[in-house]
Design a protein around this motif. Structure first.
Motif, PDB file in Angstrom:
ATOM      1  N   SER A  66       0.847  -1.200   0.000  1.00 44.90           N
ATOM      2  CA  SER A  66       0.000   0.000   0.000  1.00 44.90           C
ATOM      3  C   SER A  66       0.881   1.248   0.000  1.00 44.90           C
ATOM      4  CB  SER A  66      -0.913   0.010   1.230  1.00 44.90           C
ATOM      5  OG  SER A  66      -1.736  -1.135   1.263  1.00 44.90           O
ATOM      6  N   TRP A  67       0.790   2.020  -1.067  1.00 40.66           N
ATOM      7  CA  TRP A  67       1.538   3.265  -1.220  1.00 40.66           C
ATOM      8  C   TRP A  67       0.570   4.405  -1.482  1.00 40.66           C
ATOM      9  CZ3 TRP A  67       6.879   3.560  -0.833  1.00 40.66           C
ATOM     10  CH2 TRP A  67       7.576   2.348  -0.860  1.00 40.66           C
ATOM     11  N   VAL A  68       0.959   5.574  -1.012  1.00 41.69           N
ATOM     12  CA  VAL A  68       0.311   6.820  -1.399  1.00 41.69           C
ATOM     13  C   VAL A  68       1.267   7.492  -2.385  1.00 41.69           C
ATOM     14  CG1 VAL A  68      -0.728   8.979  -0.622  1.00 41.69           C
ATOM     15  CG2 VAL A  68      -0.690   6.985   0.916  1.00 41.69           C
ATOM     16  N   ILE A  69       0.873   7.556  -3.639  1.00 34.98           N
ATOM     17  CA  ILE A  69       1.732   8.112  -4.684  1.00 34.98           C
ATOM     18  C   ILE A  69       1.148   9.448  -5.132  1.00 34.98           C
ATOM     19  CG2 ILE A  69       2.719   7.769  -6.972  1.00 34.98           C
ATOM     20  CD1 ILE A  69       2.469   4.785  -6.590  1.00 34.98           C
ATOM     21  N   HIS A  70       1.966  10.489  -5.040  1.00 32.17           N
ATOM     22  CA  HIS A  70       1.596  11.795  -5.585  1.00 32.17           C
ATOM     23  C   HIS A  70       2.298  11.937  -6.928  1.00 32.17           C
ATOM     24  CE1 HIS A  70      -0.133  13.065  -1.732  1.00 32.17           C
ATOM     25  NE2 HIS A  70       0.933  12.550  -1.160  1.00 32.17           N
ATOM     26  N   ILE A  71       1.524  12.093  -7.987  1.00 30.00           N
ATOM     27  CA  ILE A  71       2.113  12.174  -9.324  1.00 30.00           C
ATOM     28  C   ILE A  71       1.193  12.993 -10.216  1.00 30.00           C
ATOM     29  CG2 ILE A  71       1.095   9.938  -9.980  1.00 30.00           C
ATOM     30  CD1 ILE A  71       3.600   9.499 -11.765  1.00 30.00           C
ATOM     31  N   GLY A  72       1.764  13.952 -10.921  1.00 24.85           N
ATOM     32  CA  GLY A  72       0.989  14.747 -11.863  1.00 24.85           C
ATOM     33  C   GLY A  72      -0.169  15.486 -11.237  1.00 24.85           C
ATOM     34  N   GLY A  73      -0.040  15.849  -9.960  1.00 21.07           N
ATOM     35  CA  GLY A  73      -1.123  16.523  -9.273  1.00 21.07           C
ATOM     36  C   GLY A  73      -2.192  15.609  -8.718  1.00 21.07           C
ATOM     37  N   LEU A  74      -2.054  14.294  -8.930  1.00 20.25           N
ATOM     38  CA  LEU A  74      -3.015  13.319  -8.412  1.00 20.25           C
ATOM     39  C   LEU A  74      -2.456  12.596  -7.199  1.00 20.25           C
ATOM     40  CD1 LEU A  74      -4.238  11.581 -11.709  1.00 20.25           C
ATOM     41  CD2 LEU A  74      -5.146  13.634 -10.593  1.00 20.25           C
ATOM     42  N   THR A  75      -3.365  12.103  -6.357  1.00 22.51           N
ATOM     43  CA  THR A  75      -3.011  11.203  -5.258  1.00 22.51           C
ATOM     44  C   THR A  75      -3.578   9.830  -5.582  1.00 22.51           C
ATOM     45  OG1 THR A  75      -3.030  12.995  -3.634  1.00 22.51           O
ATOM     46  CG2 THR A  75      -3.187  10.748  -2.795  1.00 22.51           C
ATOM     47  N   VAL A  76      -2.679   8.847  -5.721  1.00 24.16           N
ATOM     48  CA  VAL A  76      -3.065   7.502  -6.142  1.00 24.16           C
ATOM     49  C   VAL A  76      -2.726   6.526  -5.028  1.00 24.16           C
ATOM     50  CG1 VAL A  76      -2.730   5.696  -7.882  1.00 24.16           C
ATOM     51  CG2 VAL A  76      -2.568   8.112  -8.544  1.00 24.16           C
ATOM     52  N   LEU A  77      -3.659   5.651  -4.680  1.00 23.57           N
ATOM     53  CA  LEU A  77      -3.412   4.562  -3.732  1.00 23.57           C
ATOM     54  C   LEU A  77      -3.156   3.278  -4.505  1.00 23.57           C
ATOM     55  CD1 LEU A  77      -6.103   4.926  -0.894  1.00 23.57           C
ATOM     56  CD2 LEU A  77      -3.756   5.788  -0.924  1.00 23.57           C
ATOM     57  N   THR A  78      -2.158   2.505  -4.050  1.00 20.82           N
ATOM     58  CA  THR A  78      -1.913   1.185  -4.621  1.00 20.82           C
ATOM     59  C   THR A  78      -2.324   0.118  -3.614  1.00 20.82           C
ATOM     60  OG1 THR A  78       0.350   0.916  -3.783  1.00 20.82           O
ATOM     61  CG2 THR A  78       0.083   2.152  -5.833  1.00 20.82           C
ATOM     62  N   ASP A  79      -3.056  -0.874  -4.079  1.00 23.07           N
ATOM     63  CA  ASP A  79      -3.460  -2.034  -3.263  1.00 23.07           C
ATOM     64  C   ASP A  79      -3.733  -1.632  -1.816  1.00 23.07           C
ATOM     65  OD1 ASP A  79      -3.054  -3.473  -5.564  1.00 23.07           O
ATOM     66  OD2 ASP A  79      -1.379  -4.652  -4.817  1.00 23.07           O
ATOM     67  N   PRO A  80      -4.690  -0.743  -1.566  1.00 20.27           N
ATOM     68  CA  PRO A  80      -4.852  -0.203  -0.211  1.00 20.27           C
ATOM     69  C   PRO A  80      -5.389  -1.233   0.786  1.00 20.27           C
ATOM     70  CG  PRO A  80      -6.583   0.611  -1.662  1.00 20.27           C
ATOM     71  CD  PRO A  80      -5.623  -0.139  -2.537  1.00 20.27           C
ATOM     72  N   VAL A  81      -4.600  -1.487   1.819  1.00 25.51           N
ATOM     73  CA  VAL A  81      -5.004  -2.375   2.911  1.00 25.51           C
ATOM     74  C   VAL A  81      -4.730  -1.628   4.218  1.00 25.51           C
ATOM     75  CG1 VAL A  81      -4.680  -4.596   4.064  1.00 25.51           C
ATOM     76  CG2 VAL A  81      -4.479  -4.453   1.569  1.00 25.51           C
ATOM     77  N   TRP A  82      -5.782  -1.062   4.798  1.00 27.31           N
ATOM     78  CA  TRP A  82      -5.664  -0.362   6.075  1.00 27.31           C
ATOM     79  C   TRP A  82      -6.209  -1.217   7.221  1.00 27.31           C
ATOM     80  CZ3 TRP A  82      -3.881   2.489   2.348  1.00 27.31           C
ATOM     81  CH2 TRP A  82      -3.173   3.658   2.609  1.00 27.31           C
ATOM     82  N   SER A  83      -6.664  -2.423   6.927  1.00 22.04           N
ATOM     83  CA  SER A  83      -7.204  -3.299   7.963  1.00 22.04           C
ATOM     84  C   SER A  83      -6.095  -3.859   8.831  1.00 22.04           C
ATOM     85  CB  SER A  83      -7.983  -4.459   7.323  1.00 22.04           C
ATOM     86  OG  SER A  83      -9.101  -3.991   6.611  1.00 22.04           O
ATOM     87  N   ARG A  84      -6.432  -4.148  10.074  1.00 21.03           N
ATOM     88  CA  ARG A  84      -5.452  -4.744  10.988  1.00 21.03           C
ATOM     89  C   ARG A  84      -5.220  -6.206  10.656  1.00 21.03           C
ATOM     90  NH1 ARG A  84      -5.853  -7.390  15.999  1.00 21.03           N
ATOM     91  NH2 ARG A  84      -3.964  -7.184  17.284  1.00 21.03           N
ATOM     92  N   ARG A  85      -6.213  -6.877  10.122  1.00 24.82           N
ATOM     93  CA  ARG A  85      -6.126  -8.318   9.860  1.00 24.82           C
ATOM     94  C   ARG A  85      -6.773  -8.617   8.511  1.00 24.82           C
ATOM     95  NH1 ARG A  85      -5.591 -12.623  13.380  1.00 24.82           N
ATOM     96  NH2 ARG A  85      -5.803 -11.232  15.170  1.00 24.82           N
ATOM     97  N   ILE A  86      -6.201  -9.580   7.797  1.00 26.21           N
ATOM     98  CA  ILE A  86      -6.799 -10.057   6.566  1.00 26.21           C
ATOM     99  C   ILE A  86      -7.093 -11.549   6.709  1.00 26.21           C
ATOM    100  CG2 ILE A  86      -5.777  -8.309   5.058  1.00 26.21           C
ATOM    101  CD1 ILE A  86      -3.603 -10.348   4.369  1.00 26.21           C
ATOM    102  N   LEU A  87      -7.933 -12.063   5.829  1.00 27.16           N
ATOM    103  CA  LEU A  87      -8.395 -13.442   5.946  1.00 27.16           C
ATOM    104  C   LEU A  87      -7.225 -14.417   5.908  1.00 27.16           C
ATOM    105  CD1 LEU A  87     -10.960 -15.256   6.025  1.00 27.16           C
ATOM    106  CD2 LEU A  87     -10.777 -15.398   3.544  1.00 27.16           C
ATOM    107  N   GLY A  88      -7.167 -15.327   6.886  1.00 24.28           N
ATOM    108  CA  GLY A  88      -6.192 -16.404   6.893  1.00 24.28           C
ATOM    109  C   GLY A  88      -4.796 -16.011   7.306  1.00 24.28           C
ATOM    110  N   THR A  89      -4.603 -14.812   7.837  1.00 25.94           N
ATOM    111  CA  THR A  89      -3.273 -14.301   8.162  1.00 25.94           C
ATOM    112  C   THR A  89      -3.299 -13.662   9.541  1.00 25.94           C
ATOM    113  OG1 THR A  89      -2.821 -13.878   5.832  1.00 25.94           O
ATOM    114  CG2 THR A  89      -1.439 -12.730   7.413  1.00 25.94           C
ATOM    115  N   PRO A  90      -2.240 -13.846  10.357  1.00 24.91           N
ATOM    116  CA  PRO A  90      -2.196 -13.142  11.647  1.00 24.91           C
ATOM    117  C   PRO A  90      -2.259 -11.631  11.463  1.00 24.91           C
ATOM    118  CG  PRO A  90      -0.502 -14.852  11.538  1.00 24.91           C
ATOM    119  CD  PRO A  90      -1.084 -14.742  10.167  1.00 24.91           C
ATOM    120  N   ALA A  91      -2.639 -10.949  12.527  1.00 29.19           N
ATOM    121  CA  ALA A  91      -2.749  -9.493  12.476  1.00 29.19           C
ATOM    122  C   ALA A  91      -1.415  -8.868  12.082  1.00 29.19           C
ATOM    123  CB  ALA A  91      -3.201  -8.961  13.828  1.00 29.19           C
ATOM    124  N   ARG A  92      -1.466  -7.693  11.480  1.00 24.61           N
ATOM    125  CA  ARG A  92      -0.263  -7.029  11.009  1.00 24.61           C
ATOM    126  C   ARG A  92       0.692  -6.775  12.166  1.00 24.61           C
ATOM    127  NH1 ARG A  92      -2.547  -2.825   7.393  1.00 24.61           N
ATOM    128  NH2 ARG A  92      -0.402  -2.188   7.071  1.00 24.61           N
TER     129      ARG A  92
END
Length: 309
Positions: A66-92
């Motif tokens: 998950s990245w916050v990319i500022h480019i060309g005046g835009l703010t772009v998120l990549t693969d945003p995962v702000w959750s503490r836990r995802i399915l099948g995986t221990p908490a971050r």
């Protein structure tokens, strides 16, 4: 209309029964206790997002892919995962490096593939439904079911443009699966973002090492920054086809002709058996062995930011 399956895009066959039997015999996809002992030492240094203008290119690492990319005046998120836990995986094991409340207006989201650590429904549900999202072929339906209204699906080597920023979808050595019966029903890949002045950022998503990096580098010369995965690689016999190890990530940066590399996909979720700090120490050593300038390895802490000069 997309094909029912993208299995023909696989670089290597998916594991079969023999591989699963070996995996059951030989152990788990988690580090030993000594490999987890360094969790408190993982680099975590959240800071304010950089001040940017329309010609500024800057990146901030929220963790994992998950990245916050500022480019060309835009703010772009990549693969945003702000959750503490995802399915099948221990908490971050490190908190999110950029608070959701600290984000500016999000102008676009790019998704590399549909695995749960890259496509997180609770996080995406926090976005306005008119946010433009750019996704691999076949994945648009997932977003439209959630009432997103500006969804662009692309095949490899296809591109779209948003307010002067070009978004090219490029191949990766990976696969897709989200449920029991949808293996390779949607595509996977990375993104090349190019602003009108020619500055260029490559987001690899999730990928193993292979021939695509040279192809991408030839097609998109002058990549200023490559965001490349370095973690979730052990055991190699199980994961080498779909996840780069640190040395392979450095080779990929060289193949791409990238001027700088920022490692990702490590130190956030425990997905495999290597010690949690090992990806960082190995990528630094590989970068030095390759004779590359130390300043061009942007080994950011979670929450860290850099601005392209």
């Amino acid at each position: 209309m997309w094909p029912r399956s993208f299995v023909d895009r696989l670089t290597a066959p998916l594991p079969g029964l023999r591989a699963f039997a070996r995996f059951a015999r030989e152990g788990a996809l988690r580090p030993r206790p000594e490999g987890l002992a360094d969790i408190p030492a993982l680099p975590f240094a959240p800071g304010p997002l950089p001040r940017v203008g329309t010609r500024t290119v800057a990146v901030s690492w929220a963790g994992h892919a998950s990245w916050v990319i500022h480019i060309g005046g835009l703010t772009v998120l990549t693969d945003p995962v702000w959750s503490r836990r995802i399915l099948g995986t221990p908490a971050r094991i490190t908190p999110v490096g950029v608070a959701w409340s600290a984000l500016p207006r999000i102008d676009a989201v790019v998704i590399s593939h549909n695995h749960y650590d890259h496509l997180d429904a609770p996080t995406l549900g926090r976005l306005p439904r008119h946010t433009p999202v750019f996704v691999p072929a076949g994945l648009g339906r997932w977003f439209r079911r959630r009432r997103f209204t500006r969804v662009t699906e692309l095949d490899w080597w296809e591109a779209a443009e948003l307010d002067g920023v070009r978004l090219d979808f490029v191949p990766a050595h990976h696969w897709s699966k989200r449920g029991l019966t949808d293996t390779c029903r949607t595509l996977w890949g990375g993104w090349v973002l190019t602003e009108s002045g020619g500055q260029r950022v490559y987001f690899a998503g999730d990928t193993g090492y292979g021939h695509w990096f040279e192809r991408i580098g030839r097609r998109y010369p002058g990549i200023d920054l490559a965001l490349l995965p370095i973690g979730a690689y052990d055991p190699r016999w199980w994961l080498s086809d779909v996840h780069c190890d640190p040395e392979e990530a450095v080779r990929a940066a060289v193949d791409l002709g990238a001027r700088r590399m920022a490692p990702m996909h490590w130190g956030t979720f425990v997905l495999s058996a290597e010690p949690v700090l090992e990806p960082l120490t190995r990528v630094r050593a590989a970068w030095e062995r390759a004779g590359l300038e130390r300043a061009d390895l942007w080994d950011l802490p979670v929450g860290g930011s850099r601005v392209l000069g």
